[in-house]
Design an enzyme around this catalytic site. Structure first.
Site, PDB file in Angstrom:
ATOM      1  N   HIS A   1       0.833  -1.205   0.000  1.00 32.43           N
ATOM      2  CA  HIS A   1       0.000   0.000   0.000  1.00 32.43           C
ATOM      3  C   HIS A   1       0.864   1.251   0.000  1.00 32.43           C
ATOM      4  O   HIS A   1       2.052   1.204   0.316  1.00 32.43           O
ATOM      5  CB  HIS A   1      -0.973   0.039   1.189  1.00 32.43           C
TER       6      HIS A   1
ATOM      7  N   HIS B   1       3.999   7.091   3.862  1.00 33.97           N
ATOM      8  CA  HIS B   1       4.949   5.978   3.687  1.00 33.97           C
ATOM      9  C   HIS B   1       4.505   5.051   2.570  1.00 33.97           C
ATOM     10  O   HIS B   1       3.363   5.094   2.114  1.00 33.97           O
ATOM     11  CB  HIS B   1       5.155   5.200   4.990  1.00 33.97           C
TER      12      HIS B   1
ATOM     13  N   GLU C   1       7.696   1.006   5.093  1.00 31.81           N
ATOM     14  CA  GLU C   1       7.177  -0.066   5.939  1.00 31.81           C
ATOM     15  C   GLU C   1       7.409  -1.383   5.208  1.00 31.81           C
ATOM     16  O   GLU C   1       7.203  -1.465   4.000  1.00 31.81           O
ATOM     17  CB  GLU C   1       5.663   0.159   6.150  1.00 31.81           C
TER      18      GLU C   1
HETATM   19 CO    CO Z   1       1.140   1.269   6.310  1.00 28.63          CO
END
Ligand code: CO
Length: 134
Positions: free
Chosen positions: A7, A79, A130
Protein backbone atom coordinates in the site's frame (compact mmCIF):
# COMPACT_ATOMS: atom_id res chain seq x y z
CA UNK A 1 14.14 -9.08 -0.88
CA UNK A 2 11.15 -6.90 -1.86
CA UNK A 3 7.87 -8.31 -3.03
CA UNK A 4 4.76 -6.45 -4.12
CA UNK A 5 3.79 -2.90 -3.19
CA UNK A 6 1.26 -3.57 -0.42
CA UNK A 7 0.00 0.00 0.00
CA UNK A 8 0.78 3.70 -0.20
CA UNK A 9 -0.19 5.56 2.99
CA UNK A 10 -1.54 9.12 3.05
CA UNK A 11 -1.76 11.03 6.33
CA UNK A 12 -4.98 13.07 6.35
CA UNK A 13 -6.32 15.67 8.80
CA UNK A 14 -9.99 14.64 8.24
CA UNK A 15 -10.66 11.00 7.39
CA UNK A 16 -14.33 11.49 6.45
CA UNK A 17 -13.36 14.29 4.04
CA UNK A 18 -10.62 12.08 2.54
CA UNK A 19 -13.08 9.19 2.12
CA UNK A 20 -15.54 11.54 0.38
CA UNK A 21 -12.78 12.66 -2.00
CA UNK A 22 -11.84 9.09 -2.89
CA UNK A 23 -15.44 7.81 -3.12
CA UNK A 24 -17.22 10.76 -4.73
CA UNK A 25 -14.51 12.60 -6.67
CA UNK A 26 -12.40 9.60 -7.70
CA UNK A 27 -15.13 6.94 -7.76
CA UNK A 28 -13.17 4.49 -5.61
CA UNK A 29 -14.29 1.91 -3.06
CA UNK A 30 -13.19 2.69 0.51
CA UNK A 31 -13.37 0.39 3.54
CA UNK A 32 -15.14 1.23 6.80
CA UNK A 33 -12.76 3.25 9.06
CA UNK A 34 -11.01 1.17 11.71
CA UNK A 35 -9.61 2.77 14.90
CA UNK A 36 -6.20 1.37 15.89
CA UNK A 37 -5.52 2.94 19.31
CA UNK A 38 -2.26 1.02 19.78
CA UNK A 39 -0.95 2.69 16.58
CA UNK A 40 -2.46 6.14 17.29
CA UNK A 41 -4.39 6.22 14.01
CA UNK A 42 -7.76 5.53 12.46
CA UNK A 43 -7.32 3.83 9.09
CA UNK A 44 -9.44 3.27 5.97
CA UNK A 45 -8.31 1.51 2.81
CA UNK A 46 -9.00 2.47 -0.79
CA UNK A 47 -9.15 -0.72 -2.88
CA UNK A 48 -7.43 -0.54 -6.26
CA UNK A 49 -6.93 -3.35 -8.79
CA UNK A 50 -3.18 -3.52 -8.13
CA UNK A 51 -2.70 -2.15 -4.60
CA UNK A 52 -4.34 -0.21 -1.78
CA UNK A 53 -4.16 3.36 -0.51
CA UNK A 54 -4.11 3.59 3.29
CA UNK A 55 -5.77 6.76 4.64
CA UNK A 56 -4.46 7.59 8.14
CA UNK A 57 -6.06 10.06 10.54
CA UNK A 58 -4.50 10.81 13.96
CA UNK A 59 -6.15 9.11 16.95
CA UNK A 60 -5.38 10.23 20.49
CA UNK A 61 -2.88 12.74 21.79
CA UNK A 62 0.40 10.96 20.93
CA UNK A 63 -0.28 9.98 17.33
CA UNK A 64 2.87 9.13 15.33
CA UNK A 65 1.47 11.11 12.37
CA UNK A 66 0.74 14.32 14.35
CA UNK A 67 4.14 15.88 13.59
CA UNK A 68 3.80 15.01 9.89
CA UNK A 69 0.40 16.72 9.72
CA UNK A 70 1.75 19.77 11.60
CA UNK A 71 4.25 20.14 8.71
CA UNK A 72 1.72 19.09 6.04
CA UNK A 73 -1.65 20.45 7.25
CA UNK A 74 -3.56 19.36 4.13
CA UNK A 75 -2.14 15.83 4.39
CA UNK A 76 0.28 14.04 2.12
CA UNK A 77 2.16 10.86 1.31
CA UNK A 78 3.38 9.35 4.57
CA UNK A 79 4.95 5.98 3.69
CA UNK A 80 5.22 3.14 1.19
CA UNK A 81 4.69 -0.47 2.27
CA UNK A 82 6.49 -3.32 0.52
CA UNK A 83 5.88 -7.01 1.15
CA UNK A 84 8.67 -9.32 2.29
CA UNK A 85 8.62 -13.07 2.85
CA UNK A 86 10.59 -12.98 6.11
CA UNK A 87 11.02 -9.92 8.35
CA UNK A 88 13.90 -11.34 10.39
CA UNK A 89 15.92 -11.95 7.21
CA UNK A 90 14.98 -8.50 5.90
CA UNK A 91 15.94 -6.79 9.19
CA UNK A 92 19.33 -8.54 9.20
CA UNK A 93 19.94 -7.48 5.60
CA UNK A 94 19.03 -3.87 6.46
CA UNK A 95 21.37 -3.86 9.47
CA UNK A 96 24.27 -5.19 7.35
CA UNK A 97 23.63 -2.34 4.90
CA UNK A 98 23.40 0.42 7.50
CA UNK A 99 19.66 1.12 7.31
CA UNK A 100 18.02 2.01 10.62
CA UNK A 101 14.84 0.26 11.71
CA UNK A 102 12.62 2.57 13.81
CA UNK A 103 11.61 1.91 17.42
CA UNK A 104 13.23 -1.02 19.20
CA UNK A 105 13.83 -2.76 15.87
CA UNK A 106 11.34 -5.52 16.60
CA UNK A 107 8.29 -6.14 14.41
CA UNK A 108 4.90 -4.81 15.54
CA UNK A 109 1.53 -6.05 14.40
CA UNK A 110 0.36 -3.66 11.67
CA UNK A 111 -3.02 -2.57 10.39
CA UNK A 112 -3.62 -5.91 8.60
CA UNK A 113 -2.78 -8.10 11.58
CA UNK A 114 0.65 -8.97 10.16
CA UNK A 115 4.14 -8.12 11.49
CA UNK A 116 5.67 -4.90 10.18
CA UNK A 117 8.81 -2.80 10.65
CA UNK A 118 9.52 0.77 9.57
CA UNK A 119 12.85 1.95 8.09
CA UNK A 120 14.20 5.45 8.76
CA UNK A 121 13.45 7.77 5.80
CA UNK A 122 16.94 9.24 6.06
CA UNK A 123 18.30 5.87 4.90
CA UNK A 124 15.58 5.36 2.25
CA UNK A 125 15.94 8.23 -0.24
CA UNK A 126 13.78 10.46 1.94
CA UNK A 127 10.74 8.18 2.17
CA UNK A 128 9.49 6.30 5.22
CA UNK A 129 9.34 2.61 4.29
CA UNK A 130 7.18 -0.07 5.94
CA UNK A 131 7.97 -3.74 5.37
CA UNK A 132 5.13 -6.21 5.95
CA UNK A 133 5.62 -9.95 6.24
CA UNK A 134 3.12 -11.80 4.07
CO1 CO B 1 1.14 1.27 6.31
Amino acid sequence: MLGRLNHVALAVPDLQAAIRTYEATLGATVSVPQPLPEHGVTVAFVDLPNTRIELLEPLGTASPIAAFLAKNPKGGMHHLCYEVADLATAAAHLARNGARVLGDGRPKIGAHGRPVIFIHPGDMVGTLIELEEV
